[in-house]
Design an enzyme around this catalytic site. Structure first.
Site, mmCIF file in Angstrom:
data_model
loop_
_atom_site.group_PDB
_atom_site.id
_atom_site.type_symbol
_atom_site.label_atom_id
_atom_site.label_comp_id
_atom_site.label_asym_id
_atom_site.label_seq_id
_atom_site.Cartn_x
_atom_site.Cartn_y
_atom_site.Cartn_z
ATOM 1 N N ASP A 51 -7.837 12.969 10.722
ATOM 2 C CA ASP A 51 -7.812 13.968 9.648
ATOM 3 C C ASP A 51 -8.927 13.686 8.643
ATOM 4 O O ASP A 51 -9.516 14.603 8.090
ATOM 5 C CB ASP A 51 -6.454 13.938 8.936
ATOM 6 C CG ASP A 51 -5.332 14.322 9.886
ATOM 7 O OD1 ASP A 51 -5.571 15.171 10.766
ATOM 8 O OD2 ASP A 51 -4.233 13.756 9.763
ATOM 9 N N ARG A 56 -13.726 15.229 5.692
ATOM 10 C CA ARG A 56 -15.123 14.937 5.313
ATOM 11 C C ARG A 56 -16.027 16.113 5.670
ATOM 12 O O ARG A 56 -16.839 16.556 4.873
ATOM 13 C CB ARG A 56 -15.623 13.676 6.023
ATOM 14 C CG ARG A 56 -15.527 12.418 5.164
ATOM 15 C CD ARG A 56 -16.258 11.240 5.768
ATOM 16 N NE ARG A 56 -15.782 10.874 7.094
ATOM 17 C CZ ARG A 56 -14.651 10.211 7.318
ATOM 18 N NH1 ARG A 56 -13.875 9.843 6.325
ATOM 19 N NH2 ARG A 56 -14.256 9.926 8.561
ATOM 20 N N ASN A 124 -5.642 19.906 1.280
ATOM 21 C CA ASN A 124 -4.325 19.259 1.194
ATOM 22 C C ASN A 124 -3.725 19.388 -0.202
ATOM 23 O O ASN A 124 -2.610 19.862 -0.354
ATOM 24 C CB ASN A 124 -4.440 17.762 1.503
ATOM 25 C CG ASN A 124 -4.483 17.466 2.985
ATOM 26 O OD1 ASN A 124 -4.016 18.264 3.798
ATOM 27 N ND2 ASN A 124 -5.033 16.316 3.341
ATOM 28 N N GLU A 125 -4.494 18.889 -1.176
ATOM 29 C CA GLU A 125 -3.933 18.829 -2.525
ATOM 30 C C GLU A 125 -5.013 18.573 -3.563
ATOM 31 O O GLU A 125 -6.108 18.121 -3.236
ATOM 32 C CB GLU A 125 -2.864 17.729 -2.639
ATOM 33 C CG GLU A 125 -3.351 16.307 -2.734
ATOM 34 C CD GLU A 125 -3.854 15.700 -1.436
ATOM 35 O OE1 GLU A 125 -5.046 15.348 -1.408
ATOM 36 O OE2 GLU A 125 -3.114 15.558 -0.462
ATOM 37 N N ARG A 134 -2.357 4.288 -17.736
ATOM 38 C CA ARG A 134 -1.458 4.611 -18.847
ATOM 39 C C ARG A 134 -0.667 5.853 -18.482
ATOM 40 O O ARG A 134 -1.097 6.659 -17.675
ATOM 41 C CB ARG A 134 -2.273 4.892 -20.111
ATOM 42 C CG ARG A 134 -2.890 3.656 -20.726
ATOM 43 C CD ARG A 134 -3.750 4.035 -21.912
ATOM 44 N NE ARG A 134 -2.987 4.702 -22.957
ATOM 45 C CZ ARG A 134 -3.548 5.487 -23.894
ATOM 46 N NH1 ARG A 134 -4.847 5.694 -23.885
ATOM 47 N NH2 ARG A 134 -2.800 6.064 -24.805
ATOM 48 N N ASN A 167 1.556 14.355 -0.499
ATOM 49 C CA ASN A 167 2.763 14.989 -1.034
ATOM 50 C C ASN A 167 4.042 14.423 -0.429
ATOM 51 O O ASN A 167 5.022 14.151 -1.120
ATOM 52 C CB ASN A 167 2.663 16.500 -0.775
ATOM 53 C CG ASN A 167 3.946 17.243 -1.113
ATOM 54 O OD1 ASN A 167 4.308 17.377 -2.263
ATOM 55 N ND2 ASN A 167 4.656 17.699 -0.077
ATOM 56 N N TYR A 168 4.024 14.210 0.884
ATOM 57 C CA TYR A 168 5.221 13.720 1.581
ATOM 58 C C TYR A 168 5.498 12.263 1.199
ATOM 59 O O TYR A 168 6.657 11.864 1.006
ATOM 60 C CB TYR A 168 4.997 13.871 3.086
ATOM 61 C CG TYR A 168 6.193 13.526 3.940
ATOM 62 C CD1 TYR A 168 7.414 14.166 3.754
ATOM 63 C CD2 TYR A 168 6.096 12.559 4.946
ATOM 64 C CE1 TYR A 168 8.510 13.846 4.539
ATOM 65 C CE2 TYR A 168 7.184 12.242 5.734
ATOM 66 C CZ TYR A 168 8.392 12.886 5.528
ATOM 67 O OH TYR A 168 9.479 12.565 6.300
ATOM 68 N N SER A 169 4.427 11.479 1.032
ATOM 69 C CA SER A 169 4.590 10.063 0.667
ATOM 70 C C SER A 169 5.216 9.894 -0.707
ATOM 71 O O SER A 169 5.847 8.879 -0.976
ATOM 72 C CB SER A 169 3.239 9.341 0.650
ATOM 73 O OG SER A 169 2.578 9.486 1.857
ATOM 74 N N ALA A 188 5.620 9.535 -10.297
ATOM 75 C CA ALA A 188 6.353 8.640 -11.214
ATOM 76 C C ALA A 188 6.690 9.330 -12.538
ATOM 77 O O ALA A 188 6.247 8.886 -13.616
ATOM 78 C CB ALA A 188 5.559 7.359 -11.438
HETATM 79 P P1 NAP Z 1 -7.034 8.231 4.300
HETATM 80 O O1 NAP Z 1 -6.586 7.144 3.419
HETATM 81 O O2 NAP Z 1 -7.676 7.830 5.553
HETATM 82 O O3 NAP Z 1 -5.832 9.237 4.669
HETATM 83 C C1 NAP Z 1 -4.541 8.840 4.528
HETATM 84 C C2 NAP Z 1 -3.712 9.333 5.697
HETATM 85 O O4 NAP Z 1 -3.394 10.721 5.488
HETATM 86 C C3 NAP Z 1 -4.396 9.236 7.063
HETATM 87 O O5 NAP Z 1 -3.472 8.695 7.973
HETATM 88 C C4 NAP Z 1 -4.709 10.700 7.405
HETATM 89 O O6 NAP Z 1 -4.714 10.947 8.818
HETATM 90 C C5 NAP Z 1 -3.526 11.378 6.751
HETATM 91 N N1 NAP Z 1 -3.646 12.817 6.478
HETATM 92 C C6 NAP Z 1 -4.684 13.514 5.929
HETATM 93 N N2 NAP Z 1 -4.367 14.810 5.848
HETATM 94 C C7 NAP Z 1 -3.110 14.958 6.342
HETATM 95 C C8 NAP Z 1 -2.236 16.065 6.523
HETATM 96 N N3 NAP Z 1 -2.555 17.317 6.152
HETATM 97 N N4 NAP Z 1 -0.993 15.827 7.050
HETATM 98 C C9 NAP Z 1 -0.615 14.585 7.399
HETATM 99 N N5 NAP Z 1 -1.399 13.506 7.251
HETATM 100 C C10 NAP Z 1 -2.634 13.686 6.728
HETATM 101 O O7 NAP Z 1 -7.954 9.139 3.405
HETATM 102 P P2 NAP Z 1 -8.785 10.383 3.864
HETATM 103 O O8 NAP Z 1 -8.961 10.264 5.346
HETATM 104 O O9 NAP Z 1 -9.950 10.561 2.991
HETATM 105 O O10 NAP Z 1 -7.748 11.554 3.579
HETATM 106 C C11 NAP Z 1 -7.517 11.982 2.254
HETATM 107 C C12 NAP Z 1 -6.063 12.381 2.222
HETATM 108 O O11 NAP Z 1 -5.303 11.175 2.198
HETATM 109 C C13 NAP Z 1 -5.667 13.104 0.967
HETATM 110 O O12 NAP Z 1 -5.828 14.507 1.113
HETATM 111 C C14 NAP Z 1 -4.214 12.705 0.789
HETATM 112 O O13 NAP Z 1 -3.322 13.712 1.263
HETATM 113 C C15 NAP Z 1 -4.050 11.472 1.663
HETATM 114 N N6 NAP Z 1 -3.591 10.359 0.823
HETATM 115 C C16 NAP Z 1 -2.360 9.866 1.076
HETATM 116 C C17 NAP Z 1 -1.833 8.877 0.273
HETATM 117 C C18 NAP Z 1 -0.457 8.384 0.554
HETATM 118 O O14 NAP Z 1 0.166 8.896 1.496
HETATM 119 N N7 NAP Z 1 0.073 7.464 -0.241
HETATM 120 C C19 NAP Z 1 -2.566 8.358 -0.795
HETATM 121 C C20 NAP Z 1 -3.841 8.883 -1.029
HETATM 122 C C21 NAP Z 1 -4.350 9.916 -0.216
HETATM 123 P P3 NAP Z 1 -5.807 10.256 9.814
HETATM 124 O O15 NAP Z 1 -5.267 8.877 10.063
HETATM 125 O O16 NAP Z 1 -5.783 11.105 11.046
HETATM 126 O O17 NAP Z 1 -7.124 10.271 9.082
#
Ligand code: NAP
Length: 267
Positions: A51, A56, A124-125, A134, A167-169, A188
């Protein structure tokens, strides 16, 4: 004869590079042109990786109108339609037109500072959160009605597509992509005698306009995060969020089923 151009973008892993080389060979054999540089006349963009690779490409090429096909090479791959071992079968279906295009809505944010306004977009968001560890205080208005004064780490505004990501996390709901909604999920939230915030996600219909105003003391300590990309601006006075008029196009095979994918990836 009409030129049929395909763009391939891929992550840096060896598996992705090998998959891209194989796909290119098969496409050339079918009479397609494969562009190494991004070509805006292409009929399809093939994103090979996870993803992250898709996100990117989407941001680098500024949310192009061209449909995407995502191939997963070992990541979560929630956007992926096929695996590398399905390339030949996919090509047969693609050539015979046995697919459809799903259009998904990104979220647009206009970030206004004391000096100017800047637009950003996410599939996504968009997250509005404190930059300096803070508590931040935000007024949130929906269609010009104040619905809450939020206190906590920040808020995340997800599209239906993004409901399965960050969002789900953070406890937000999974949303069927047939519902084109905006989901505001608190990060939070503080809910005490001192501060009152919603502790669950709130879901709004398609046309909703959400305005977020940071309390003046936080104008310089807020970060805007669009699909993981951070933006910092001095003196943020207002952020306006709504679903975009433009869509992102995803190539889907006829047997695509969102909930089967959720079960496979999450349970
Ligand atoms: P990343 O740290 O590599 O992505 C985090 C994870 O989110 C990866 O496993 C990615 O899948 C998965 N992901 C991305 N879009 C998704 C979707 N629509 N549904 C389900 N899983 C999805 O960072 P990145 O590759 O730059 O991706 C940025 C995205 O990371 C943001 O849009 C945000 O949604 C997500 N994110 C998640 C958290 C969290 O869950 N705590 C925190 C920050 C950001 P792949 O392994 O296939 O790349």
């Amino acid at each position: 004869m009409k030129r049929r151009i395909i763009n391939i973008v891929h992550s840096k892993s060896k598996f992705s590079i090998d998959t891209a080389a194989y796909f290119k060979k098969q496409l050339l054999a079918q009479g397609f042109e494969v562009s190494d540089a991004f070509n805006h006349e292409a009929e399809l963009i093939i994103s090979i990786g996870g993803d992250g690779s898709f996100l990117r490409a989407l941001h680098r090429y500024d949310f192009p109108d061209t449909p995407f096909l995502c191939i997963n090479t070992g990541h979560l791959g929630f956007f992926a339609e096929i695996d590398p071992d399905e390339i030949d079968t996919f090509l047969e279906k693609y050539v015979s037109g046995d697919f459809y295009i799903e259009e998904i809505s990104p979220i647009d944010a206009t970030v206004c500072t004391r000096d100017n306004c800047i637009d950003t977009r996410g599939i996504n968001e968009i997250v509005i959160k404190g930059d300096k560890s803070r508590t931040i205080h935000l007024s949130i208005c929906v269609n010009n009605h104040l619905i809450q004064r939020f206190s906590g780490d920040g808020i995340l505004v997800a599209t239906s597509t993004g409901s399965t990501a960050y969002n789900y996390s953070v406890g937000g709901s999974l949303v069927d992509p047939k519902l084109n909604i905006l989901q505001v999920t608190p990060l939070a939230p503080i809910n005490t005698n001192a501060y009152r915030s919603f502790t669950s996600s709130v879901i709004f219909p398609t046309e909703t306009v959400i305005k977020v105003n940071p309390e003046y003391r936080f104008e310089n300590s807020i970060v805007i995060v669009s699909d993981g990309r951070e933006y910092r601006f001095a003196g943020i006075t207002e952020v306006t969020l709504q679903l975009s008029q433009q869509t992102v196009k995803m190539l889907r095979l006829k047997d695509f089923d969102f909930w089967s994918k959720v079960i496979t990836k999450f349970l």
